[in-house]
Design an enzyme around this catalytic site. Structure first.
Site, PDB file in Angstrom:
ATOM      1  N   HIS A 158       0.987  -1.191   0.032  1.00  0.00           N
ATOM      2  CA  HIS A 158      -0.007   0.069  -0.167  1.00  0.00           C
ATOM      3  C   HIS A 158       0.921   1.434   0.078  1.00  0.00           C
ATOM      4  O   HIS A 158       0.356   2.420   0.252  1.00  0.00           O
ATOM      5  CB  HIS A 158      -0.944  -0.057   1.050  1.00  0.00           C
ATOM      6  CG  HIS A 158      -2.286  -1.058   1.136  1.00  0.00           C
ATOM      7  ND1 HIS A 158      -2.947  -1.322   2.158  1.00  0.00           N
ATOM      8  CD2 HIS A 158      -2.426  -1.773  -0.192  1.00  0.00           C
ATOM      9  CE1 HIS A 158      -3.793  -2.319   1.569  1.00  0.00           C
ATOM     10  NE2 HIS A 158      -3.496  -2.398   0.291  1.00  0.00           N
ATOM     11  N   PHE A 366      35.230 -10.615  14.795  1.00  0.00           N
ATOM     12  CA  PHE A 366      34.920  -9.258  15.024  1.00  0.00           C
ATOM     13  C   PHE A 366      35.668  -8.214  13.888  1.00  0.00           C
ATOM     14  O   PHE A 366      36.632  -8.497  13.467  1.00  0.00           O
ATOM     15  CB  PHE A 366      35.232  -8.770  16.529  1.00  0.00           C
ATOM     16  CG  PHE A 366      34.387  -9.269  17.457  1.00  0.00           C
ATOM     17  CD1 PHE A 366      33.155  -8.569  18.098  1.00  0.00           C
ATOM     18  CD2 PHE A 366      34.765 -10.642  17.840  1.00  0.00           C
ATOM     19  CE1 PHE A 366      32.597  -9.138  18.906  1.00  0.00           C
ATOM     20  CE2 PHE A 366      33.883 -11.083  18.947  1.00  0.00           C
ATOM     21  CZ  PHE A 366      32.646 -10.486  19.359  1.00  0.00           C
ATOM     22  N   LYS A 400      41.280 -10.871  29.413  1.00  0.00           N
ATOM     23  CA  LYS A 400      41.964 -10.314  28.345  1.00  0.00           C
ATOM     24  C   LYS A 400      43.243  -9.504  29.192  1.00  0.00           C
ATOM     25  O   LYS A 400      43.163  -9.306  30.380  1.00  0.00           O
ATOM     26  CB  LYS A 400      41.070  -9.352  27.598  1.00  0.00           C
ATOM     27  CG  LYS A 400      40.665  -7.795  28.465  1.00  0.00           C
ATOM     28  CD  LYS A 400      39.925  -7.026  27.791  1.00  0.00           C
ATOM     29  CE  LYS A 400      40.696  -6.138  26.893  1.00  0.00           C
ATOM     30  NZ  LYS A 400      40.234  -4.953  26.286  1.00  0.00           N
ATOM     31  N   GLY A 412      33.931  -7.631  27.015  1.00  0.00           N
ATOM     32  CA  GLY A 412      33.482  -8.143  26.227  1.00  0.00           C
ATOM     33  C   GLY A 412      32.654  -9.227  26.328  1.00  0.00           C
ATOM     34  O   GLY A 412      31.550  -9.434  25.957  1.00  0.00           O
ATOM     35  N   GLU A 416      28.515 -10.025  26.276  1.00  0.00           N
ATOM     36  CA  GLU A 416      27.884 -11.037  25.388  1.00  0.00           C
ATOM     37  C   GLU A 416      26.880 -11.822  26.653  1.00  0.00           C
ATOM     38  O   GLU A 416      25.809 -12.168  26.142  1.00  0.00           O
ATOM     39  CB  GLU A 416      28.913 -12.170  25.269  1.00  0.00           C
ATOM     40  CG  GLU A 416      29.469 -11.444  23.902  1.00  0.00           C
ATOM     41  CD  GLU A 416      31.043 -12.227  23.790  1.00  0.00           C
ATOM     42  OE1 GLU A 416      31.660 -11.944  22.462  1.00  0.00           O
ATOM     43  OE2 GLU A 416      31.348 -13.295  24.600  1.00  0.00           O
TER      44      GLU A 416
END
Length: 493
Positions: A158, A366, A400, A412, A416
């Site tokens: 539409h 990443f 890390k 990180g 997650e």
């Protein structure tokens, strides 16, 4: 933030829908048809609200009018054109509105064909948020064009607020639809024949859709595909007490008759008790579709407390367990974990005597070339995309190097976990691997319902945190929890 779906208990017909339509999604045979109800819940006006001022200008009562197309036509007739109606459309659909949980879920479902009668751009925004490339079909001219690399084809039958002068608004627009937009009719008819459609926010009062349904039924007779319509069953009693019980009973009877009539076209009604149940039902559908994907969240600059050899061995065995138990591995290639997990998964694929499709292992590193100023946002979107593709996540280690090359908790991996929580995904923390995994394991043992909703997990969680547990025992515990999560998502529990 989205609400996990473990509070929602699907009824038998709803579970049957989840399995049947979910299998069509997995086979690439599903399509969506999104109506005005989905946009209305986002804050946009419906047709009656849009035409209220039009009715007042015509000295008519919008509450008494049912033929709204005729009402729009009367306004155009009286004004010698549709400029004012176009402007009202622009004003109504360019104001702020927020996409809903339904939009978010639809944006993630792997369905590549979507039809809508809505003028707004909330669906486009939902697909963009989900990182999916959408091609919008607005006119006969661009139906023949194809955008390379598209994930979604969105048919706006539409029109769109971006081109209000071409929007289908009036009775005359519908009368000449087969002349001006015949290819849309033919394309939708083809999808009715070749795909299984799910109707959302739709009332089945659109004359175009009714005509197409009739043509498909005429051609196919009783050999039509099954389609589905999710809608609310009118309540027996008005919660606010504003309507008498006989009116409520009338609405229920009419809804049941409409549902029975739609079966002529192969459309089965999936009832919900409240509109608020629809996002939960769709979340259960998403969980079913994604149930075999497993995301491994982890990074390990520091392999303690297990040590490098044991951590590598556990990672390889985890990858093999995921594949060996019929799941699919999804990885963002986290440092110190992903290499070994992927290696174990590939060994399981190649050593299997059964045919293994290439998509059993999905590796999405990443985006290392993302500008520093936008890297955090890019990484978050990447994590959301990966985790939206799975039924559960496993957390290993999670550390890390800081600026001084000393180990620190990985933000990180923590992100997650938070994404998985927001999406209602089961989270399996391997506590003996330390760091973020240990932190989440401790939280999960205190509140298992939050991290492994609806899953019996006490014994396996204990194993995952037991220092003297063997690598094989830990892997078996993970496999058992994955299988229980899969059974829950597949509605077999």
């Amino acid at each position: 933030m989205n609400t996990p779906n473990y509070a929602f208990a699907a009824e038998r017909e709803q579970r049957r829908f989840i399995v049947n339509f979910g299998d069509k999604v997995l086979n690439g045979e599903a399509a969506l048809f999104v109506g005005a109800g989905v946009s209305r819940s986002a804050g946009f006006v419906d047709w009656k609200a849009l035409l209220r001022n039009v009715a007042e200008e015509l000295d008519l009562d919008i509450g008494k009018e049912h033929d709204l197309l005729a009402l729009a036509q009367y306004h155009v007739n009286g004004n010698g054109g549709r400029y004012e109606l176009n402007q009202q459309l622009i004003d109504a659909f360019t104001r702020d509105a927020t996409k809903t949980h339904v939009h978010d879920i639809l944006g993630r479902l792997p369905i590549d064909t979507v039809w809508t009668t809505n003028y707004d751009q909330l669906l486009e925004k939902a697909y963009e948020t989900a990182g999916r490339r959408v091609e919008v079909k607005l006119s006969i001219q661009n139906l023949a064009q194809a955008r390379r690399g598209r994930d979604i084809t969105l048919y706006k039958m539409h029109g769109c607020i971006t081109q209000p002068h071409d929007a289908v608004l009036t009775k005359q627009d519908y009368e000449i639809y087969d002349t001006t937009r015949r290819l849309f009719t033919d394309s939708l008819k083809g999808d009715f024949i070749e795909k299984t459609l799910l109707f959302l926010g739709f009332s089945f009062t659109d004359p175009n859709v009714e005509r197409i349904l009739a043509k498909v039924r005429e051609q196919l007779g009783q050999n039509q595909r099954a389609h589905y319509w999710i809608t609310r069953r009118p309540p027996k009693i008005c919660p606010e007490g504003r309507r008498p019980s006989e009116d409520m009973e009338y609405d229920r009877r009419k809804a049941e008759l409409q549902s029975a009539d739609l079966r002529r076209y192969g459309i089965q009604t999936i009832w919900v008790d409240d509109y608020a149940d629809i996002p939960h039902l769709l979340r259960a559908l998403e969980a079913y579709v994604m149930r075999r994907g497993v995301f491994v969240a982890g990074a390990a600059k520091d392999p303690a407390p297990l040590g490098r050899e044991s951590l590598d061995q556990l990672s390889r065995l985890l990858g093999a367990t995921i594949i060996g138990r019929g799941f699919n591995l999804v990885s963002g290639f986290g440092v110190g974990i992903a290499e070994q997990t992927i290696l174990g998964a590939f060994h399981a694929v190649y050593e299997s005597t059964q045919a293994q499709p290439a998509d059993r292992i999905l590796i999405r590193p990443f985006p290392g070339n993302a500008p520093l100023s936008t890297r955090a946002d890019a990484f978050k979107r990447h994590r959301e995309d990966l985790i939206s593709r799975v039924g559960a996540i496993v957390v290993l280690a999670g550390n890390k190097a800081d600026n001084n090359d000393a180990p620190m908790l990985s933000p990180g991996v923590e992100e997650e976990v938070q994404i998985a929580l927001s999406l209602g995904k089961p989270i399996i923390p391997v506590g003996i691997s330390g760091h973020i995994a240990r932190k989440i394991w401790e939280a999960a043992t205190t509140d298992p319902h939050r991290y492994l909703p609806g899953i019996h997990c006490e014994a396996e969680l204990a194993t995952l945190g037991k220092p003297d547990a063997s690598i094989q025992e830990v892997s078996d515990a993970i496999g058992t929890l994955l299988e229980r999560a899969e059974r829950l998502a597949s509605t077999k529990n």
